[in-house]
Scaffold this motif. Sequence first.
Motif, PDB file in Angstrom:
ATOM      1  N   PHE A 173     -15.107   3.934  21.353  1.00  0.00           N
ATOM      2  CA  PHE A 173     -14.755   4.839  20.266  1.00  0.00           C
ATOM      3  C   PHE A 173     -15.076   4.195  18.925  1.00  0.00           C
ATOM      4  CE2 PHE A 173     -12.897   7.308  23.432  1.00  0.00           C
ATOM      5  CZ  PHE A 173     -12.208   8.412  22.935  1.00  0.00           C
ATOM      6  N   PRO A 174     -15.303   5.021  17.875  1.00  0.00           N
ATOM      7  CA  PRO A 174     -15.512   4.465  16.533  1.00  0.00           C
ATOM      8  C   PRO A 174     -14.344   3.578  16.121  1.00  0.00           C
ATOM      9  CG  PRO A 174     -16.098   6.788  16.563  1.00  0.00           C
ATOM     10  CD  PRO A 174     -15.468   6.487  17.897  1.00  0.00           C
ATOM     11  N   GLU A 175     -14.642   2.574  15.333  1.00  0.00           N
ATOM     12  CA  GLU A 175     -13.627   1.596  14.933  1.00  0.00           C
ATOM     13  C   GLU A 175     -12.435   2.281  14.261  1.00  0.00           C
ATOM     14  OE1 GLU A 175     -13.165  -2.499  12.256  1.00  0.00           O
ATOM     15  OE2 GLU A 175     -15.077  -1.421  12.342  1.00  0.00           O
ATOM     16  N   GLY A 176     -11.242   1.882  14.670  1.00  0.00           N
ATOM     17  CA  GLY A 176     -10.032   2.384  14.051  1.00  0.00           C
ATOM     18  C   GLY A 176      -9.470   3.647  14.658  1.00  0.00           C
ATOM     19  N   GLU A 177     -10.214   4.285  15.577  1.00  0.00           N
ATOM     20  CA  GLU A 177      -9.739   5.563  16.100  1.00  0.00           C
ATOM     21  C   GLU A 177      -8.755   5.413  17.250  1.00  0.00           C
ATOM     22  OE1 GLU A 177     -13.067   8.765  14.752  1.00  0.00           O
ATOM     23  OE2 GLU A 177     -12.762   8.466  16.890  1.00  0.00           O
ATOM     24  N   ILE A 178      -8.887   4.386  18.049  1.00  0.00           N
ATOM     25  CA  ILE A 178      -7.879   4.079  19.053  1.00  0.00           C
ATOM     26  C   ILE A 178      -7.602   2.582  18.989  1.00  0.00           C
ATOM     27  CG2 ILE A 178      -8.411   6.007  20.587  1.00  0.00           C
ATOM     28  CD1 ILE A 178      -9.986   4.144  22.354  1.00  0.00           C
ATOM     29  N   SER A 179      -6.417   2.197  19.430  1.00  0.00           N
ATOM     30  CA  SER A 179      -6.007   0.806  19.275  1.00  0.00           C
ATOM     31  C   SER A 179      -6.106   0.049  20.588  1.00  0.00           C
ATOM     32  CB  SER A 179      -4.567   0.745  18.758  1.00  0.00           C
ATOM     33  OG  SER A 179      -3.695   1.398  19.662  1.00  0.00           O
ATOM     34  N   GLY A 180      -6.193  -1.264  20.486  1.00  0.00           N
ATOM     35  CA  GLY A 180      -6.186  -2.103  21.674  1.00  0.00           C
ATOM     36  C   GLY A 180      -7.552  -2.250  22.320  1.00  0.00           C
ATOM     37  N   GLU A 181      -7.569  -2.889  23.472  1.00  0.00           N
ATOM     38  CA  GLU A 181      -8.802  -3.147  24.205  1.00  0.00           C
ATOM     39  C   GLU A 181      -9.389  -1.857  24.772  1.00  0.00           C
ATOM     40  OE1 GLU A 181     -10.301  -5.826  28.063  1.00  0.00           O
ATOM     41  OE2 GLU A 181      -8.246  -6.001  27.289  1.00  0.00           O
TER      42      GLU A 181
END
Length: 279
Positions: free
Chosen positions: A135-143
Amino acid sequence: MSDWAPKLVALDIDGTLLAWVDGQTEEYETITAPVYDAVHRVLDAGAHVVLASGRSPHGMTRIADLLDLPRDGSDRLWVVASNGAVVFRYPPMEVVHEETFDAAPAVAAVLEHHPNALVAVEEREVGGYRVNRVFPEGEISGEQIITEVDDIVGEPVSRVIIRDPEATAQDFVELGARLGLHGTDYVVGWTAWLDLSPVGVSKASGLEHVCAQLGLTAADVLAIGDGRNDIEMLTWAGRGVAMGQAVDEVKAAADFVTDPVVEHGAAVEISRWFPPAGA
């Protein structure tokens, strides 16, 4: 409602407690002083605060920490995650209620129309997600663990995220209406972001579970949110309040519209019921 006061305040996170920005990173997760102080006035008055978000559990504990929830000596925090599909206590994280469903048919139907879409399901053990592509950076968290779609939805899940950076939110609104997405509920975010969840599951159903444990009812709840995934919560609560920047359909579902998030709208509404000392 002059003699009414909330016994539980249910708070969305993104767009309510936090000012969502394009290209966001975890650094944007900042609680302003007015919001922080308002939340703690709720606790000072003996009422409950519950975080209620479309985020997965691991994306919500950071916000609890930023708010210093729960306070020392207090009971563990109640949290409604994944748009109501997961209810947990914190800390430590303990899932106390979870709803799952077979998402494979709905995912296949969406991918027929958006074959390049990104698909993600929470992978709780690693504090991240199984995804078909990053996913694009910042859109979901974690690995992010790259996984084939058939394996991502090969067993019952609590929520599926489908994201098409090349489409619009309106594209997904129209697609959802056209497909019907039988056997699942769905909600469209600000962008072409689709959350799939079990039928009948929403932030309202998750909060209903929390209220049952606390001996409260919907009539005791003040709920504040800004997204389409807040509509059920806002209509269910004794007082449902939309943030000032919310889309019209969210505002229409609310009892009241407060200021936008950039003007600390959540704090403005909370202060109506839990005013600062000397106010």
